[in-house]
Design a protein around this motif. Structure first.
Motif, PDB file in Angstrom:
ATOM      1  N   ILE A  28       0.869  -1.175   0.000  1.00 21.45           N
ATOM      2  CA  ILE A  28       0.000   0.000   0.000  1.00 21.45           C
ATOM      3  C   ILE A  28       0.904   1.222   0.000  1.00 21.45           C
ATOM      4  CG2 ILE A  28      -0.183   0.142   2.532  1.00 21.45           C
ATOM      5  CD1 ILE A  28      -3.150   0.908   2.116  1.00 21.45           C
ATOM      6  N   ALA A  29       0.476   2.294  -0.659  1.00 25.26           N
ATOM      7  CA  ALA A  29       1.289   3.504  -0.724  1.00 25.26           C
ATOM      8  C   ALA A  29       1.551   4.046   0.682  1.00 25.26           C
ATOM      9  CB  ALA A  29       0.588   4.564  -1.574  1.00 25.26           C
ATOM     10  N   THR A  30       2.771   4.467   0.923  1.00 26.55           N
ATOM     11  CA  THR A  30       3.129   5.013   2.229  1.00 26.55           C
ATOM     12  C   THR A  30       2.443   6.357   2.437  1.00 26.55           C
ATOM     13  OG1 THR A  30       5.294   3.939   2.132  1.00 26.55           O
ATOM     14  CG2 THR A  30       5.047   5.755   3.691  1.00 26.55           C
ATOM     15  N   THR A  35      -4.483   5.885   9.316  1.00 29.04           N
ATOM     16  CA  THR A  35      -4.689   5.460  10.698  1.00 29.04           C
ATOM     17  C   THR A  35      -4.717   3.940  10.822  1.00 29.04           C
ATOM     18  OG1 THR A  35      -7.102   5.388  10.523  1.00 29.04           O
ATOM     19  CG2 THR A  35      -6.094   7.529  11.083  1.00 29.04           C
ATOM     20  N   ALA A  36      -4.614   3.471  12.053  1.00 27.43           N
ATOM     21  CA  ALA A  36      -4.715   2.034  12.323  1.00 27.43           C
ATOM     22  C   ALA A  36      -6.057   1.493  11.860  1.00 27.43           C
ATOM     23  CB  ALA A  36      -4.522   1.770  13.819  1.00 27.43           C
ATOM     24  N   ASP A  37      -7.107   2.274  12.019  1.00 27.73           N
ATOM     25  CA  ASP A  37      -8.440   1.834  11.593  1.00 27.73           C
ATOM     26  C   ASP A  37      -8.501   1.661  10.076  1.00 27.73           C
ATOM     27  OD1 ASP A  37      -9.177   2.160  14.281  1.00 27.73           O
ATOM     28  OD2 ASP A  37      -9.765   4.243  13.945  1.00 27.73           O
ATOM     29  N   TYR A  39      -5.889   1.044   8.087  1.00 25.38           N
ATOM     30  CA  TYR A  39      -5.068  -0.124   7.762  1.00 25.38           C
ATOM     31  C   TYR A  39      -5.846  -1.423   7.944  1.00 25.38           C
ATOM     32  CZ  TYR A  39      -0.487   2.262   7.475  1.00 25.38           C
ATOM     33  OH  TYR A  39       0.579   3.040   7.112  1.00 25.38           O
ATOM     34  N   VAL A  40      -6.555  -1.548   9.071  1.00 23.04           N
ATOM     35  CA  VAL A  40      -7.161  -2.844   9.394  1.00 23.04           C
ATOM     36  C   VAL A  40      -8.327  -3.170   8.464  1.00 23.04           C
ATOM     37  CG1 VAL A  40      -8.888  -2.159  11.133  1.00 23.04           C
ATOM     38  CG2 VAL A  40      -7.711  -4.368  11.316  1.00 23.04           C
ATOM     39  N   VAL A  41      -9.072  -2.156   8.016  1.00 22.54           N
ATOM     40  CA  VAL A  41     -10.162  -2.414   7.066  1.00 22.54           C
ATOM     41  C   VAL A  41      -9.594  -3.018   5.779  1.00 22.54           C
ATOM     42  CG1 VAL A  41     -11.897  -1.325   5.596  1.00 22.54           C
ATOM     43  CG2 VAL A  41     -11.700  -0.660   8.001  1.00 22.54           C
ATOM     44  N   TRP A  42      -8.531  -2.404   5.274  1.00 22.63           N
ATOM     45  CA  TRP A  42      -7.872  -2.874   4.050  1.00 22.63           C
ATOM     46  C   TRP A  42      -7.248  -4.248   4.257  1.00 22.63           C
ATOM     47  CZ3 TRP A  42      -2.408  -3.329   3.632  1.00 22.63           C
ATOM     48  CH2 TRP A  42      -1.917  -3.538   2.346  1.00 22.63           C
ATOM     49  N   LEU A  43      -6.542  -4.407   5.373  1.00 22.13           N
ATOM     50  CA  LEU A  43      -5.798  -5.639   5.621  1.00 22.13           C
ATOM     51  C   LEU A  43      -6.726  -6.817   5.899  1.00 22.13           C
ATOM     52  CD1 LEU A  43      -2.912  -6.694   5.817  1.00 22.13           C
ATOM     53  CD2 LEU A  43      -2.895  -6.030   8.228  1.00 22.13           C
ATOM     54  N   SER A  44      -7.823  -6.581   6.612  1.00 19.91           N
ATOM     55  CA  SER A  44      -8.747  -7.672   6.942  1.00 19.91           C
ATOM     56  C   SER A  44      -9.326  -8.301   5.679  1.00 19.91           C
ATOM     57  CB  SER A  44      -9.879  -7.158   7.835  1.00 19.91           C
ATOM     58  OG  SER A  44      -9.384  -6.760   9.086  1.00 19.91           O
ATOM     59  N   GLN A  45      -9.663  -7.473   4.704  1.00 20.34           N
ATOM     60  CA  GLN A  45     -10.203  -8.006   3.455  1.00 20.34           C
ATOM     61  C   GLN A  45      -9.178  -8.860   2.720  1.00 20.34           C
ATOM     62  OE1 GLN A  45     -12.552  -5.074   1.084  1.00 20.34           O
ATOM     63  NE2 GLN A  45     -12.138  -3.681   2.776  1.00 20.34           N
ATOM     64  N   LEU A  46      -7.933  -8.409   2.716  1.00 24.03           N
ATOM     65  CA  LEU A  46      -6.886  -9.155   2.033  1.00 24.03           C
ATOM     66  C   LEU A  46      -6.572 -10.468   2.753  1.00 24.03           C
ATOM     67  CD1 LEU A  46      -4.593  -6.143   1.135  1.00 24.03           C
ATOM     68  CD2 LEU A  46      -5.957  -7.502  -0.458  1.00 24.03           C
ATOM     69  N   LEU A  47      -6.570 -10.452   4.069  1.00 25.43           N
ATOM     70  CA  LEU A  47      -6.381 -11.694   4.825  1.00 25.43           C
ATOM     71  C   LEU A  47      -7.469 -12.708   4.477  1.00 25.43           C
ATOM     72  CD1 LEU A  47      -5.442 -10.192   8.314  1.00 25.43           C
ATOM     73  CD2 LEU A  47      -3.982 -11.708   6.968  1.00 25.43           C
ATOM     74  N   THR A  48      -8.708 -12.232   4.389  1.00 23.78           N
ATOM     75  CA  THR A  48      -9.829 -13.119   4.065  1.00 23.78           C
ATOM     76  C   THR A  48      -9.661 -13.739   2.682  1.00 23.78           C
ATOM     77  OG1 THR A  48     -11.331 -11.839   5.470  1.00 23.78           O
ATOM     78  CG2 THR A  48     -12.331 -13.244   3.785  1.00 23.78           C
ATOM     79  N   LEU A  49      -9.199 -12.934   1.730  1.00 20.27           N
ATOM     80  CA  LEU A  49      -8.992 -13.446   0.370  1.00 20.27           C
ATOM     81  C   LEU A  49      -7.942 -14.553   0.333  1.00 20.27           C
ATOM     82  CD1 LEU A  49      -9.076 -10.131  -1.699  1.00 20.27           C
ATOM     83  CD2 LEU A  49     -10.781 -11.962  -1.731  1.00 20.27           C
ATOM     84  N   GLU A  50      -7.012 -14.540   1.297  1.00 20.94           N
ATOM     85  CA  GLU A  50      -5.971 -15.573   1.375  1.00 20.94           C
ATOM     86  C   GLU A  50      -6.369 -16.722   2.300  1.00 20.94           C
ATOM     87  OE1 GLU A  50      -3.169 -15.846  -0.283  1.00 20.94           O
ATOM     88  OE2 GLU A  50      -3.362 -13.949  -1.380  1.00 20.94           O
ATOM     89  N   GLY A  51      -7.609 -16.716   2.772  1.00 18.35           N
ATOM     90  CA  GLY A  51      -8.064 -17.773   3.674  1.00 18.35           C
ATOM     91  C   GLY A  51      -7.500 -17.645   5.074  1.00 18.35           C
ATOM     92  N   ALA A  69       5.288   7.299  10.293  1.00 18.16           N
ATOM     93  CA  ALA A  69       4.353   6.196  10.060  1.00 18.16           C
ATOM     94  C   ALA A  69       4.304   5.226  11.230  1.00 18.16           C
ATOM     95  CB  ALA A  69       4.736   5.445   8.787  1.00 18.16           C
ATOM     96  N   LEU A  70       5.295   5.288  12.122  1.00 16.46           N
ATOM     97  CA  LEU A  70       5.435   4.253  13.142  1.00 16.46           C
ATOM     98  C   LEU A  70       4.286   4.235  14.130  1.00 16.46           C
ATOM     99  CD1 LEU A  70       7.067   1.987  14.412  1.00 16.46           C
ATOM    100  CD2 LEU A  70       8.421   3.708  15.616  1.00 16.46           C
ATOM    101  N   HIS A  71       3.822   5.388  14.582  1.00 19.60           N
ATOM    102  CA  HIS A  71       2.773   5.414  15.612  1.00 19.60           C
ATOM    103  C   HIS A  71       1.534   4.639  15.181  1.00 19.60           C
ATOM    104  CE1 HIS A  71       0.072   6.825  18.751  1.00 19.60           C
ATOM    105  NE2 HIS A  71      -0.767   7.217  17.802  1.00 19.60           N
ATOM    106  N   ASN A  72       1.045   4.906  13.969  1.00 19.03           N
ATOM    107  CA  ASN A  72      -0.179   4.243  13.516  1.00 19.03           C
ATOM    108  C   ASN A  72       0.024   2.749  13.267  1.00 19.03           C
ATOM    109  OD1 ASN A  72      -1.958   6.465  13.613  1.00 19.03           O
ATOM    110  ND2 ASN A  72      -1.131   7.247  11.697  1.00 19.03           N
ATOM    111  N   LEU A  73       1.227   2.359  12.871  1.00 20.16           N
ATOM    112  CA  LEU A  73       1.503   0.928  12.710  1.00 20.16           C
ATOM    113  C   LEU A  73       1.555   0.229  14.058  1.00 20.16           C
ATOM    114  CD1 LEU A  73       4.185   1.156   9.877  1.00 20.16           C
ATOM    115  CD2 LEU A  73       1.836   0.299   9.655  1.00 20.16           C
ATOM    116  N   ARG A  74       2.122   0.886  15.058  1.00 23.78           N
ATOM    117  CA  ARG A  74       2.100   0.322  16.416  1.00 23.78           C
ATOM    118  C   ARG A  74       0.666   0.196  16.923  1.00 23.78           C
ATOM    119  NH1 ARG A  74       6.637   1.052  20.468  1.00 23.78           N
ATOM    120  NH2 ARG A  74       8.492   1.538  19.270  1.00 23.78           N
ATOM    121  N   MET A  75      -0.136   1.208  16.659  1.00 18.34           N
ATOM    122  CA  MET A  75      -1.540   1.166  17.079  1.00 18.34           C
ATOM    123  C   MET A  75      -2.275   0.013  16.402  1.00 18.34           C
ATOM    124  SD  MET A  75      -2.417   3.355  19.361  1.00 18.34           S
ATOM    125  CE  MET A  75      -4.199   3.332  19.108  1.00 18.34           C
ATOM    126  N   LEU A  76      -1.965  -0.228  15.133  1.00 18.01           N
ATOM    127  CA  LEU A  76      -2.564  -1.355  14.424  1.00 18.01           C
ATOM    128  C   LEU A  76      -2.260  -2.656  15.152  1.00 18.01           C
ATOM    129  CD1 LEU A  76      -3.856  -2.634  11.815  1.00 18.01           C
ATOM    130  CD2 LEU A  76      -1.533  -2.674  10.879  1.00 18.01           C
TER     131      LEU A  76
END
Length: 256
Positions: A28-30, A35-37, A39-51, A69-76
């Motif tokens: 994903i573009a830097t 926000t962590a929120d 990130y997780v919406v995007w990432l959750s869909q991709l995790l599901t696609l990979e089972g 970028a570190l703070h929001n990644l830690r929050m994730l």
């Protein structure tokens, strides 16, 4: 499984690691404002696609060369994966940095050194193709001895097109043949950008090898390595996941 996050200047790479094997990866573009929120919406869909499911992730390890970028990644990691993330480089590196300014070494380059020395014996050169192209020298003991930072090929093209109003934006790809005498503007730009970049790589690696003075194994890594691996014999190995492997090794060593 481990969620490895490598935040670069251009993209953030998320990878699900099963040991040192990459089970799945996404980019994903830097954007430090993301926000962590988000990130997780995007990432959750991709995790599901990979089972996969968020519950499958038992740890998070982060590398970043973009401090904002570190703070929001830690929050994730904390909020959505119930994990206190391991941040690469915090508390120092498990390797010798034999350079004048060890604190200035980027996390991605340090991780490449760790992974390269773990996989290969002897002296090494790692060429990492990203926003910048970096050349790093590791000696036979695993010590980082220094390197080179050059503009990445995309930056080189952007500078050329921005500064010269009549030059078109072209795709970065190998020219149709090996001739270095272009017959039109587009061909001449492709030759200058592509073969000029190959010549830079070969020339710098040759100079580094001569300075080391011992047999050297040359590795290529990074998202743009695929552009060059079939067009030069300078690389002994291409390791597309070297930084991610370094993150997995760092996690292993922290949890022995």
């Amino acid at each position: 499984m481990l969620l490895a996050i490598d935040a670069g200047n251009t993209n953030v790479v998320f990878a699900v690691m099963d040991g040192r094997e990459v089970r799945a990866r996404w980019r994903i573009a830097t954007d430090p404002r993301r926000t962590a929120d988000e990130y997780v919406v995007w990432l959750s869909q991709l995790l599901t696609l990979e089972g996969l499911d968020r519950a499958d992730i038992t740890g998070v390890v982060i590398s970043t060369v973009v401090p904002r970028a570190l703070h929001n990644l830690r929050m994730l990691a904390t909020k959505y994966f119930a994990s206190e993330s391991l941040v690469a480089g915090e508390g120092g590196w498990p390797l010798t940095l034999d350079v004048d300014e060890p604190q200035s070494l980027g996390a991605d380059r340090a991780l490449n050194v760790i992974a390269a020395h773990d996989a290969y014996a002897g002296d090494l050169i790692v060429v990492d193709f990203g926003t910048a192209t970096t050349f790093d020298v590791i000696d036979y003991s695993g010590a980082y001895k220094g390197g080179i930072i050059a503009p990445g090929i995309n930056l080189s093209l952007d500078a050329l097109v921005t500064a010269a109003a009549k030059l078109p934006r072209i795709a970065i790809e190998a020219p149709d043949d090996t001739s270095v005498i272009g017959r039109n503007t587009t061909q001449q730009m492709q030759i200058g950008i592509f073969w000029g970049y190959v010549a830079m790589i070969e020339g710098l690696v040759a100079r580094m090898k001569a300075e080391v003075g011992r047999p050297v194994t040359v590795l290529a890594t990074g998202g743009l390595a695929v552009l060059f691996e079939a067009h030069t014999a300078v690389f002994d190995h291409v390791e597309h996941d070297l930084t991610l492997t370094g993150l997995a090794i760092l996690w292993e060593r922290a949890h022995i």
